[in-house]
Design a protein around this motif. Structure first.
Motif, PDB file in Angstrom:
ATOM      1  N   ASP A  99       0.674  -1.210  -0.030  1.00  0.00           N
ATOM      2  CA  ASP A  99      -0.083  -0.081   0.010  1.00  0.00           C
ATOM      3  C   ASP A  99       0.865   1.149   0.015  1.00  0.00           C
ATOM      4  O   ASP A  99       0.633   2.113   0.847  1.00  0.00           O
ATOM      5  CB  ASP A  99      -0.807  -0.044   1.230  1.00  0.00           C
ATOM      6  N   LEU A 100       1.923   1.517  -0.890  1.00  0.00           N
ATOM      7  CA  LEU A 100       2.864   2.436  -0.937  1.00  0.00           C
ATOM      8  C   LEU A 100       2.189   3.818  -1.102  1.00  0.00           C
ATOM      9  O   LEU A 100       2.559   4.652  -0.427  1.00  0.00           O
ATOM     10  CB  LEU A 100       3.942   2.150  -1.875  1.00  0.00           C
ATOM     11  N   GLY A 101       1.134   3.767  -1.934  1.00  0.00           N
ATOM     12  CA  GLY A 101       0.616   5.244  -2.227  1.00  0.00           C
ATOM     13  C   GLY A 101      -0.140   5.773  -1.135  1.00  0.00           C
ATOM     14  O   GLY A 101       0.012   6.929  -0.702  1.00  0.00           O
ATOM     15  N   GLU A 102      -0.831   4.879  -0.369  1.00  0.00           N
ATOM     16  CA  GLU A 102      -1.676   5.321   0.786  1.00  0.00           C
ATOM     17  C   GLU A 102      -0.606   5.552   2.069  1.00  0.00           C
ATOM     18  O   GLU A 102      -0.887   6.611   2.524  1.00  0.00           O
ATOM     19  CB  GLU A 102      -2.577   3.836   1.409  1.00  0.00           C
ATOM     20  N   MET A 103       0.300   4.554   2.149  1.00  0.00           N
ATOM     21  CA  MET A 103       1.411   4.780   3.281  1.00  0.00           C
ATOM     22  C   MET A 103       2.204   6.355   2.886  1.00  0.00           C
ATOM     23  O   MET A 103       2.198   7.054   4.092  1.00  0.00           O
ATOM     24  CB  MET A 103       2.317   3.862   3.200  1.00  0.00           C
ATOM     25  N   GLN A 104       2.582   6.736   1.622  1.00  0.00           N
ATOM     26  CA  GLN A 104       3.072   7.893   1.314  1.00  0.00           C
ATOM     27  C   GLN A 104       2.166   9.003   1.573  1.00  0.00           C
ATOM     28  O   GLN A 104       2.812  10.061   2.081  1.00  0.00           O
ATOM     29  CB  GLN A 104       3.359   8.046   0.066  1.00  0.00           C
ATOM     30  N   SER A 105       0.683   8.924   1.683  1.00  0.00           N
ATOM     31  CA  SER A 105      -0.131   9.993   1.813  1.00  0.00           C
ATOM     32  C   SER A 105      -0.720  10.215   3.119  1.00  0.00           C
ATOM     33  O   SER A 105      -1.305  11.187   3.426  1.00  0.00           O
ATOM     34  CB  SER A 105      -1.324   9.902   0.528  1.00  0.00           C
ATOM     35  N   THR A 106      -0.396   9.142   3.951  1.00  0.00           N
ATOM     36  CA  THR A 106      -0.940   9.304   5.427  1.00  0.00           C
ATOM     37  C   THR A 106      -0.545  10.524   6.282  1.00  0.00           C
ATOM     38  O   THR A 106       0.632  10.839   5.923  1.00  0.00           O
ATOM     39  CB  THR A 106      -1.030   8.035   6.231  1.00  0.00           C
ATOM     40  N   THR A 107      -1.231  10.866   7.099  1.00  0.00           N
ATOM     41  CA  THR A 107      -0.966  11.923   8.010  1.00  0.00           C
ATOM     42  C   THR A 107       0.127  11.421   9.250  1.00  0.00           C
ATOM     43  O   THR A 107       0.823  11.927   9.669  1.00  0.00           O
ATOM     44  CB  THR A 107      -1.885  12.710   8.816  1.00  0.00           C
ATOM     45  N   HIS A 108       0.123  10.068   9.298  1.00  0.00           N
ATOM     46  CA  HIS A 108       1.150   9.235  10.190  1.00  0.00           C
ATOM     47  C   HIS A 108       2.547   9.555   9.920  1.00  0.00           C
ATOM     48  O   HIS A 108       2.797   9.791   8.638  1.00  0.00           O
ATOM     49  CB  HIS A 108       0.770   7.704  10.319  1.00  0.00           C
ATOM     50  N   CYS A 109       3.445   9.186  10.863  1.00  0.00           N
ATOM     51  CA  CYS A 109       4.890   9.516  10.628  1.00  0.00           C
ATOM     52  C   CYS A 109       5.507   8.365   9.978  1.00  0.00           C
ATOM     53  O   CYS A 109       6.763   8.247   9.933  1.00  0.00           O
ATOM     54  CB  CYS A 109       5.473   9.929  11.809  1.00  0.00           C
ATOM     55  N   THR A 110       4.867   7.324   9.439  1.00  0.00           N
ATOM     56  CA  THR A 110       5.498   5.907   8.865  1.00  0.00           C
ATOM     57  C   THR A 110       6.276   6.247   7.842  1.00  0.00           C
ATOM     58  O   THR A 110       6.532   7.330   6.996  1.00  0.00           O
ATOM     59  CB  THR A 110       4.332   5.053   8.271  1.00  0.00           C
ATOM     60  N   ALA A 111       7.372   5.466   7.669  1.00  0.00           N
ATOM     61  CA  ALA A 111       8.659   5.535   6.826  1.00  0.00           C
ATOM     62  C   ALA A 111       9.082   3.979   6.677  1.00  0.00           C
ATOM     63  O   ALA A 111       8.824   3.080   7.546  1.00  0.00           O
ATOM     64  CB  ALA A 111       9.640   6.212   7.282  1.00  0.00           C
ATOM     65  N   PRO A 112       9.519   3.610   5.550  1.00  0.00           N
ATOM     66  CA  PRO A 112       9.850   2.211   5.265  1.00  0.00           C
ATOM     67  C   PRO A 112      11.145   1.795   6.009  1.00  0.00           C
ATOM     68  O   PRO A 112      12.249   2.467   5.761  1.00  0.00           O
ATOM     69  CB  PRO A 112      10.040   2.079   3.675  1.00  0.00           C
ATOM     70  N   LEU A 113      11.037   0.773   6.855  1.00  0.00           N
ATOM     71  CA  LEU A 113      12.214   0.301   7.756  1.00  0.00           C
ATOM     72  C   LEU A 113      12.758  -0.893   6.929  1.00  0.00           C
ATOM     73  O   LEU A 113      11.916  -1.840   6.691  1.00  0.00           O
ATOM     74  CB  LEU A 113      11.667  -0.108   8.810  1.00  0.00           C
ATOM     75  N   MET A 114      13.919  -0.765   6.483  1.00  0.00           N
ATOM     76  CA  MET A 114      14.546  -1.730   5.700  1.00  0.00           C
ATOM     77  C   MET A 114      15.590  -2.686   6.383  1.00  0.00           C
ATOM     78  O   MET A 114      16.324  -2.084   7.179  1.00  0.00           O
ATOM     79  CB  MET A 114      15.288  -1.300   4.315  1.00  0.00           C
ATOM     80  N   ILE A 115      15.329  -3.956   6.578  1.00  0.00           N
ATOM     81  CA  ILE A 115      16.135  -5.013   7.259  1.00  0.00           C
ATOM     82  C   ILE A 115      16.734  -5.889   6.302  1.00  0.00           C
ATOM     83  O   ILE A 115      16.017  -6.442   5.687  1.00  0.00           O
ATOM     84  CB  ILE A 115      15.329  -5.625   8.501  1.00  0.00           C
ATOM     85  N   VAL A 116      18.144  -5.724   6.108  1.00  0.00           N
ATOM     86  CA  VAL A 116      18.818  -6.610   5.208  1.00  0.00           C
ATOM     87  C   VAL A 116      19.502  -7.937   5.786  1.00  0.00           C
ATOM     88  O   VAL A 116      19.972  -7.745   7.013  1.00  0.00           O
ATOM     89  CB  VAL A 116      19.906  -5.601   4.549  1.00  0.00           C
ATOM     90  N   ASN A 117      19.360  -9.082   5.042  1.00  0.00           N
ATOM     91  CA  ASN A 117      19.849 -10.250   5.398  1.00  0.00           C
ATOM     92  C   ASN A 117      20.893 -10.848   4.305  1.00  0.00           C
ATOM     93  O   ASN A 117      20.597 -10.264   3.347  1.00  0.00           O
ATOM     94  CB  ASN A 117      19.023 -11.154   5.972  1.00  0.00           C
ATOM     95  N   GLY A 118      21.856 -11.674   4.760  1.00  0.00           N
ATOM     96  CA  GLY A 118      22.258 -12.457   3.928  1.00  0.00           C
ATOM     97  C   GLY A 118      23.838 -12.046   3.508  1.00  0.00           C
ATOM     98  O   GLY A 118      24.321 -10.839   3.946  1.00  0.00           O
ATOM     99  N   PRO A 119      24.588 -12.658   2.420  1.00  0.00           N
ATOM    100  CA  PRO A 119      25.893 -12.385   2.141  1.00  0.00           C
ATOM    101  C   PRO A 119      26.195 -10.901   1.444  1.00  0.00           C
ATOM    102  O   PRO A 119      27.209 -10.298   1.776  1.00  0.00           O
ATOM    103  CB  PRO A 119      26.017 -13.201   0.686  1.00  0.00           C
ATOM    104  N   VAL A 120      24.924 -10.418   1.140  1.00  0.00           N
ATOM    105  CA  VAL A 120      25.046  -8.816   0.626  1.00  0.00           C
ATOM    106  C   VAL A 120      25.390  -7.899   1.748  1.00  0.00           C
ATOM    107  O   VAL A 120      25.960  -6.928   1.454  1.00  0.00           O
ATOM    108  CB  VAL A 120      23.710  -8.363  -0.045  1.00  0.00           C
TER     109      VAL A 120
END
Length: 357
Positions: A99-120
């Motif tokens: 729901d990226l479009g809705e998440m981007q438009s909300t009045t809430h302070c949400t942001a994409p938290l990225m958690i990376v795993n693996g050899p990279v």
């Protein structure tokens, strides 16, 4: 000079930076000028065609082509090795369930938290220990920032216009870290999600800034593991949060290695901890209503209202330095899919070897 939404010209890089600021193409901080050569280098590093369109990015519906992603990654200061992680993050966020479009438009302070795993993680030097979400880690900062610039320049999320977050939080500049797999007593998060330990994976959820949870362990106190769980559950069930009021959505919990070991030494697996936290992170309907009448449905004041509906909606991972503090990341908990967690494999096999000369 290649811009995120077209072509700009300038006499030198100082003028180019001002053009980008004035055109609204930056996050407010200085950026690396995305010249044709810099962008082309990152496109090549992705191993994909420049005009490959990964999908429409909301709320503006811009086409997330590899060239546009590379342009924003160049501005963020990404190295070629970072490009496949950025592409994986964009692919994950473009899944309809996010729901990226809705998440981007909300009045809430949400942001994409990225958690990376693996050899990279080691290949790109993505930090997962001390200060992983703070300054000083190039890969974390650049990868997270590239994603945010894509959200602004491709998705057209503009503060007060289409990004309606009332206050926001610093994670809207960059919000990326690795799981500290070496310090974890459990299998990596990505393995728990069904991937191979050889896979590099980006896991993303929309989240608030971290809420600190302080806990002091006492090895002579048999109740120590339960005290830790109670402290974490209390923060998850914060009655002022969207999770508590909307009763759902995902939530992330970053346990520092010492706290994770306390629970592992008590014989608890990752899934055991998730189940206990989901069970304990509750309020009564009356408690929530006493703070906020805007969302809670009608019912008995004694009804138990969980902050998280399923144990699997608690994204539990190990990160940060060893010590007193772990963290809880509440979420937006809204949208058609209630802040679904998404994940994507980092496709490193197609990347091209680039000379540095």
């Amino acid at each position: 000079m290649s811009g995120a939404t077209g072509m700009f010209t300038a006499t030198d890089e100082a003028e180019a930076l001002e053009v980008l600021h004035q055109s609204g193409c930056t996050d407010g901080l200085p950026v690396v000028i995305p010249t044709h050569d810099r962008v082309a280098r990152l496109v090549l590093a992705s191993g994909l065609d420049a005009d490959l369109d990964l999908g429409a990015m909301g709320p503006g519906g811009g086409a997330a082509t590899i060239e546009k992603i590379a342009t924003n990654a160049a501005m963020a200061g990404c190295l070629p090795d970072h490009m496949t992680v950025v592409v994986a993050a964009i692919r994950a966020m473009l899944q309809p369930a996010f729901d990226l479009g809705e998440m981007q438009s909300t009045t809430h302070c949400t942001a994409p938290l990225m958690i990376v795993n693996g050899p990279v993680v080691s290949h790109c030097d993505i930090a997962g220990s001390f200060g992983a979400l703070g300054p000083g880690h190039r890969a974390n900062a650049s990868i997270g920032r590239a994603v945010r610039l894509c959200m602004m320049n491709i998705g057209d999320a503009r503060p007060g216009v289409s990004d309606m977050a009332l206050l926001g939080h610093p994670g809207k500049f960059s919000f990326c870290l690795a799981e500290d797999e070496q310090s974890s007593p459990w299998e990596p998060l990505a393995v728990a999600l069904g991937y191979s330990s050889d896979d590099s994976v980006v896991t993303i959820l929309g989240a608030e800034a971290p809420h600190s949870v302080v806990f002091t362990n006492d090895a002579d106190d048999n109740d120590s593991p339960h005290r830790l769980l109670r402290a974490l559950a209390a923060v998850i069930a914060n009655p002022g949060s969207n999770n508590a009021n909307l009763s759902g959505g995902a939530i992330a919990v970053a346990l520092n290695p010492e706290h994770a070991q306390v629970l592992a030494d008590a014989g608890m697996s990752r899934s055991d901890v998730q189940a206990e936290l989901q069970r304990m992170a509750v309020n009564t309907r009356g408690q929530i209503r006493s703070f906020n009448t805007g969302f809670i449905a009608a019912g008995n004041d004694d009804d138990i209202i969980p902050a998280v509906r399923r144990p699997a909606d608690i994204v539990l991972f190990v990160a940060g330095g060893t010590g007193l503090y772990s963290a809880v990341f509440p979420s937006w908990a809204a949208g058609a899919h209630r802040n679904t967690v998404v994940h994507e494999v980092v496709a490193t096999g197609a990347a091209c070897e680039l000379p540095w000369a």
